[in-house]
Design a protein around this motif. Sequence first.
Motif, short mmCIF file in Angstrom:
data_model
loop_
_atom_site.label_atom_id
_atom_site.label_comp_id
_atom_site.label_asym_id
_atom_site.label_seq_id
_atom_site.Cartn_x
_atom_site.Cartn_y
_atom_site.Cartn_z
N ARG A 1 5.70 100.03 152.35
CA ARG A 1 6.01 99.18 153.51
C ARG A 1 6.49 100.04 154.68
O ARG A 1 7.26 100.98 154.50
N GLU A 2 6.07 99.64 155.86
CA GLU A 2 6.43 100.42 157.04
C GLU A 2 7.87 100.17 157.46
O GLU A 2 8.56 101.10 157.90
N ASP A 3 8.33 98.93 157.33
CA ASP A 3 9.67 98.60 157.81
C ASP A 3 10.77 98.87 156.79
O ASP A 3 11.96 98.72 157.11
N HIS B 1 11.85 97.18 154.21
CA HIS B 1 12.66 95.97 154.15
C HIS B 1 12.45 95.27 152.82
O HIS B 1 11.36 95.31 152.24
N ARG C 1 12.06 97.05 166.37
CA ARG C 1 11.21 96.19 165.58
C ARG C 1 11.96 95.66 164.37
O ARG C 1 12.74 96.38 163.78
N LYS D 1 9.79 98.19 148.06
CA LYS D 1 9.62 98.77 149.41
C LYS D 1 8.55 99.85 149.48
O LYS D 1 8.26 100.36 150.57
#
Length: 217
Positions: free
Chosen positions: A47-49, A51, A217, A44
């Motif tokens: 990463r922006e999300d 996830h 999102r 992770k």
Amino acid sequence: MRCCLLSCQARTGLYSGIGWSILGKLPGLGARFGTYELLTAFYKDGREDNHVNYSEAMLAGITAGAVEAFVCTPFELLKLRSQVGSAIPMKATNPANVVQESFPLLSKLLPGHVPDMRVWNGSVSLLSNLSPKHPDMMGALKQHPWMLTGSGKPPLPSDVQVPSRVIALEGWGALWRGLRPGVARDCVFSGMFFSCWQFIHTAMLTWQSVNMNPEPR
């Protein structure tokens, strides 16, 4: 009275080796989840999300299962031997006093195995007629104290339950005996466990976000 005693022994036998099991599960579970968290944090990173994919969760779970198997295998061995020992009661007798200078490893003789010098002398006389391929056959025989018991066979696994005796009689490698089947088992279980957990976690987040306005999102 005898029936009550047998019933008590049966109930005790159901939990034989529970101490070794607890000692193995605690660091094993910590190693599994700790390894998984470290690997998923690496996945992770950046990463922006924030996830983790299902395949990444499975790979991290497989690695975590291998680490868990390596940690738990020695405790599984001791647990199984404790269970076998409770199912086969052995008569404990004091080993005979033997000169330690002549046989320094005879202190490893287990309770119930009495040294018999006549058996030792008979084994030596039989082997003396053979052409020795080993450079120190007598020294090698002294590494196996159970040759003095009369059977010439190693002690039963139920007799070797204490870690110090396992290491002394079988070596350090005995503690990780059966490691490969354990790695295969724990890798499959941890891979399926963490991938299914990640799928259920994603499904719950998706279900909770259906009625949100605006949709996240």
